[in-house]
Design an enzyme around this catalytic site. Structure first.
Site, PDB file in Angstrom:
ATOM      1  N   LYS A  78      41.411  31.416  41.355  1.00 17.65           N
ATOM      2  CA  LYS A  78      40.398  31.317  40.288  1.00 17.65           C
ATOM      3  C   LYS A  78      41.160  31.520  38.977  1.00 17.65           C
ATOM      4  O   LYS A  78      41.457  32.638  38.588  1.00 17.65           O
ATOM      5  CB  LYS A  78      39.334  32.410  40.467  1.00 17.65           C
ATOM      6  CG  LYS A  78      37.976  32.089  39.879  1.00 17.65           C
ATOM      7  CD  LYS A  78      37.954  31.771  38.411  1.00 17.65           C
ATOM      8  CE  LYS A  78      38.027  33.010  37.529  1.00 17.65           C
ATOM      9  NZ  LYS A  78      38.051  32.657  36.077  1.00 17.65           N
ATOM     10  N   GLU A 102      46.814  48.166  23.954  1.00 14.97           N
ATOM     11  CA  GLU A 102      47.406  46.822  24.034  1.00 14.97           C
ATOM     12  C   GLU A 102      46.646  45.891  23.092  1.00 14.97           C
ATOM     13  O   GLU A 102      45.448  45.672  23.257  1.00 14.97           O
ATOM     14  CB  GLU A 102      47.325  46.305  25.470  1.00 14.97           C
ATOM     15  CG  GLU A 102      48.075  45.009  25.633  1.00 14.97           C
ATOM     16  CD  GLU A 102      48.084  44.499  27.065  1.00 14.97           C
ATOM     17  OE1 GLU A 102      47.026  44.521  27.707  1.00 14.97           O
ATOM     18  OE2 GLU A 102      49.158  44.064  27.526  1.00 14.97           O
ATOM     19  N   GLU A 106      48.285  43.454  37.987  1.00 13.69           N
ATOM     20  CA  GLU A 106      49.234  43.422  36.865  1.00 13.69           C
ATOM     21  C   GLU A 106      48.380  43.381  35.614  1.00 13.69           C
ATOM     22  O   GLU A 106      47.707  42.395  35.338  1.00 13.69           O
ATOM     23  CB  GLU A 106      50.130  42.197  37.003  1.00 13.69           C
ATOM     24  CG  GLU A 106      51.433  42.346  36.241  1.00 13.69           C
ATOM     25  CD  GLU A 106      51.312  41.905  34.811  1.00 13.69           C
ATOM     26  OE1 GLU A 106      50.879  42.733  33.969  1.00 13.69           O
ATOM     27  OE2 GLU A 106      51.628  40.740  34.534  1.00 13.69           O
ATOM     28  N   CYS A 109      51.870  40.173  28.864  1.00  9.73           N
ATOM     29  CA  CYS A 109      51.706  41.536  29.392  1.00  9.73           C
ATOM     30  C   CYS A 109      52.915  42.389  29.054  1.00  9.73           C
ATOM     31  O   CYS A 109      52.793  43.561  28.753  1.00  9.73           O
ATOM     32  CB  CYS A 109      51.559  41.494  30.902  1.00  9.73           C
ATOM     33  SG  CYS A 109      50.221  40.434  31.408  1.00  9.73           S
TER      34      CYS A 109
HETATM   35  P1  ADP Z   1      41.285  38.791  29.163  1.00  7.88           P
HETATM   36  O1  ADP Z   1      40.484  39.877  28.524  1.00  7.88           O
HETATM   37  O2  ADP Z   1      42.695  38.793  28.763  1.00  7.88           O
HETATM   38  O3  ADP Z   1      40.638  37.437  29.137  1.00  7.88           O
HETATM   39  P2  ADP Z   1      40.330  39.289  31.801  1.00  7.88           P
HETATM   40  O4  ADP Z   1      40.749  40.432  32.654  1.00  7.88           O
HETATM   41  O5  ADP Z   1      38.941  39.286  31.271  1.00  7.88           O
HETATM   42  O6  ADP Z   1      41.420  39.183  30.676  1.00  7.88           O
HETATM   43  O7  ADP Z   1      40.542  37.913  32.571  1.00  7.88           O
HETATM   44  C1  ADP Z   1      41.571  37.688  33.503  1.00  7.88           C
HETATM   45  C2  ADP Z   1      40.997  36.880  34.654  1.00  7.88           C
HETATM   46  O8  ADP Z   1      39.978  37.663  35.277  1.00  7.88           O
HETATM   47  C3  ADP Z   1      40.340  35.563  34.256  1.00  7.88           C
HETATM   48  O9  ADP Z   1      40.576  34.586  35.257  1.00  7.88           O
HETATM   49  C4  ADP Z   1      38.871  35.933  34.211  1.00  7.88           C
HETATM   50  O10 ADP Z   1      38.023  34.828  34.429  1.00  7.88           O
HETATM   51  C5  ADP Z   1      38.786  36.901  35.371  1.00  7.88           C
HETATM   52  N1  ADP Z   1      37.636  37.822  35.303  1.00  7.88           N
HETATM   53  C6  ADP Z   1      36.976  38.273  34.203  1.00  7.88           C
HETATM   54  N2  ADP Z   1      35.970  39.083  34.561  1.00  7.88           N
HETATM   55  C7  ADP Z   1      35.977  39.162  35.915  1.00  7.88           C
HETATM   56  C8  ADP Z   1      35.188  39.859  36.882  1.00  7.88           C
HETATM   57  N3  ADP Z   1      34.178  40.634  36.529  1.00  7.88           N
HETATM   58  N4  ADP Z   1      35.520  39.720  38.184  1.00  7.88           N
HETATM   59  C9  ADP Z   1      36.582  38.952  38.553  1.00  7.88           C
HETATM   60  N5  ADP Z   1      37.331  38.269  37.696  1.00  7.88           N
HETATM   61  C10 ADP Z   1      37.059  38.363  36.385  1.00  7.88           C
END
Ligand code: ADP
Length: 483
Positions: A180, A385, A255, A289
């Site tokens: 995903k 960060e 990570e 990161c």
């Molecule tokens: P950022 O804030 O840098 O966008 P995220 O942690 O929100 O980082 O996003 C990293 C990945 O996690 C993306 O693929 C995002 O779609 C996914 N993501 C965001 N929210 C969720 C969630 N509640 N459960 C699983 N995956 C998620």
């Protein structure tokens, strides 16, 4: 690029077929450089994830993938590496459109993406088990096996590289995968999915479902049909992933970013330090990161280093990706606003600011790089960060204080140590609480062969190198009492 790059259709890859989301919906893909939508992706949901997990399970248990030998898997991956190299220019064009990164940084990403498949393709048949001396009449072996179906959730900062980093070791070990990618940028992930098919990847081994994190990502991490999950992203979502993994009694690697220090002692070779200190926070717009986001500088050389660093920062320009300057636009309006608020709310003095190119579209998500200091080690700029081109400079008196400040955040991913004193190099490297230490250098994001990962809020588990092959497999001890 002489012709326009081909932009993938808004489809998911499930069981070897390209299909729209079951709900028929799509999400716009916005170019960070212009702020305008230029493509769409499928808005996958829980039912698409369920289909992908079922396809992966079938591929692993009954399909062609599960029957393949390690040599065969490795050959497909080596072919993928060749195909990524063949299409590198088109992939780089799409990556820079999608993420806003300067085109030469996108080109470097494709070299790395191809290298991941080369490294892990070549390693697929070189992971083997052990024999344990045991009691008389016994034969004991320890074999290494794939987990089964692995879930992979990746961020938007390095989509193509992340496919290599997380999928290549999982595939090398024989897992069937469900990816995903991030909704903000994932077009090259789909393109690599196509290349996997061209390379002969059996149906269901490599599934991709695009969509929003709280919908498709959440559905993947909650799904009881996955045997392991690998996540790269924010600490906040990392907590959700690990909680869901716990509910399903499966393992995970996380990570989650960092606040990585580069420590500059008074005997450092400043001609080598300065470009790296700047590059490690500006590369990819600081959206890395392992960005070197804290510069710890010994007080005796503070004035000299800051003057030279300021000059460098003033010469940095954020510009549209095709201009190929030091940095491009940030990924989204949200990210730009977040970084801007760190800049406007900082209590530390602003030392220097770069520029935004005068012809950069107003609707693009540009932020001029900023150098702040002296920063209080406890201030938000020194602790949190930012994920943008903002460097916090912090003075220190001596080695002891340098180590204390370096270790005094919730993160622990990477560190750089700049000194010509060999004993100090060893002492400091040993005392730093993080997953990677560079001595007289700094490798934000680099080094496919080098185990990479963090401690505490930076996450746990290791990617890259041979360590990743161990993460994406489990061991079984087989005890044979042959009398
Ligand atoms: P950022 O804030 O840098 O966008 P995220 O942690 O929100 O980082 O996003 C990293 C990945 O996690 C993306 O693929 C995002 O779609 C996914 N993501 C965001 N929210 C969720 C969630 N509640 N459960 C699983 N995956 C998620």
């Amino acid at each position: 690029m002489h012709s326009q790059p081909r932009i993938p259709e808004p489809l998911n890859l499930i069981g070897g077929a390209w299909v729209p989301a079951r709900n028929g919906k799509t999400l716009d893909v916005v170019s960070p450089s212009t702020g305008k939508a230029f493509a769409a992706i499928a808005a996958g949901g829980a039912d698409d994830i369920a289909d992908a997990v079922a396809a992966a399970r079938h591929a692993f248990e009954e399909g062609e993938w599960g029957q393949m030998t390690a040599v065969q898997r490795g050959r497909i991956m080596l072919k993928m590496s060749e195909l990524i190299t063949r299409d590198a220019e088109e992939l780089a064009q799409v990556e820079s459109l999608d993420t806003g990164k300067p085109i030469s940084q996108a080109r470097a990403d494709m070299v790395a993406a191809a290298r991941y498949f080369e490294y892990y393709g070549a390693a697929a048949d070189k992971v083997h088990g052990e024999h344990i001396p045991f009691m008389a009449g016994y034969d004991v072996k320890v074999v290494r096996e794939p987990h089964g179906v692995t879930g992979h959730i990746i961020p938007w900062n390095y989509p193509a590289q992340m496919v290599g980093r997380t999928l290549a070791p999982a595939l090398a070990m024989g897992n069937a995968t469900v990816m995903k990618p991030a909704e903000e940028a994932c077009l090259t992930v789909l393109m690599i999915g196509k290349l996997a098919q061209e390379a002969g990847m059996p149906a269901g081994a490599f599934n991709i479902v695009t969509g929003e994190g709280h919908v498709a990502g959440a559905a993947l991490s909650e799904h009881p049909g996955i045997d392991f999950i690998s996540f790269t992203g924010s600490p906040e979502v990392g907590v959700i992933i690990q909680t869901n993994a716990a509910r399903n009694f499966i393992g995970c690697t996380l990570e989650l970013g960092g606040k990585s220090p580069q420590i500059v002692f008074e005997d450092a070779d400043l001609d080598r330090v300065l470009p790296v200190l700047t590059g490690a926070i500006v590369q990819n717009g600081g959206q890395t990161c392992s960005a070197g986001s804290r510069a710890l500088i010994q007080r005796s050389i503070w004035d000299k280093v800051i003057a030279r660093l300021a000059e460098r920062f003033e010469n940095l320009t954020a510009a549209p990706s095709e201009q190929d300057r030091e940095l491009g636009a940030l990924i989204s309006r949200k990210q730009r606003d977040r970084v801007q608020s760190f800049i406007s709310e900082s209590n530390a003095p602003l030392i220097a600011r770069g520029k935004v190119a005068s012809d950069a579209p107003d609707e693009g998500f540009y932020v001029a790089p900023a150098l702040f200091g002296p920063c209080d080690p406890q201030s938000s700029l020194a602790q949190l960060e930012v994920f943008g081109p903002v460097l916090a400079a912090i003075p220190f008196e001596d080695e002891k204080e340098a180590v204390r400040i370096a270790n005094d955040t919730e993160f622990g991913l990477v560190a750089g140590v700049w000194t010509l004193d060999g004993n100090r190099q060893q002492r400091v490297a040993k005392a730093l609480r993080c997953g990677q230490v560079f001595i007289n250098g700094y490798g934000a994001g680099g080094g496919i062969e080098l185990p990479f990962g963090g401690r505490r809020k930076s996450g746990h588990g290791r990617e890259k190198g041979f360590a990743a092959l161990h993460e994406f497999s489990t061991i079984k001890t087989i005890v044979h009492n042959h009398g």
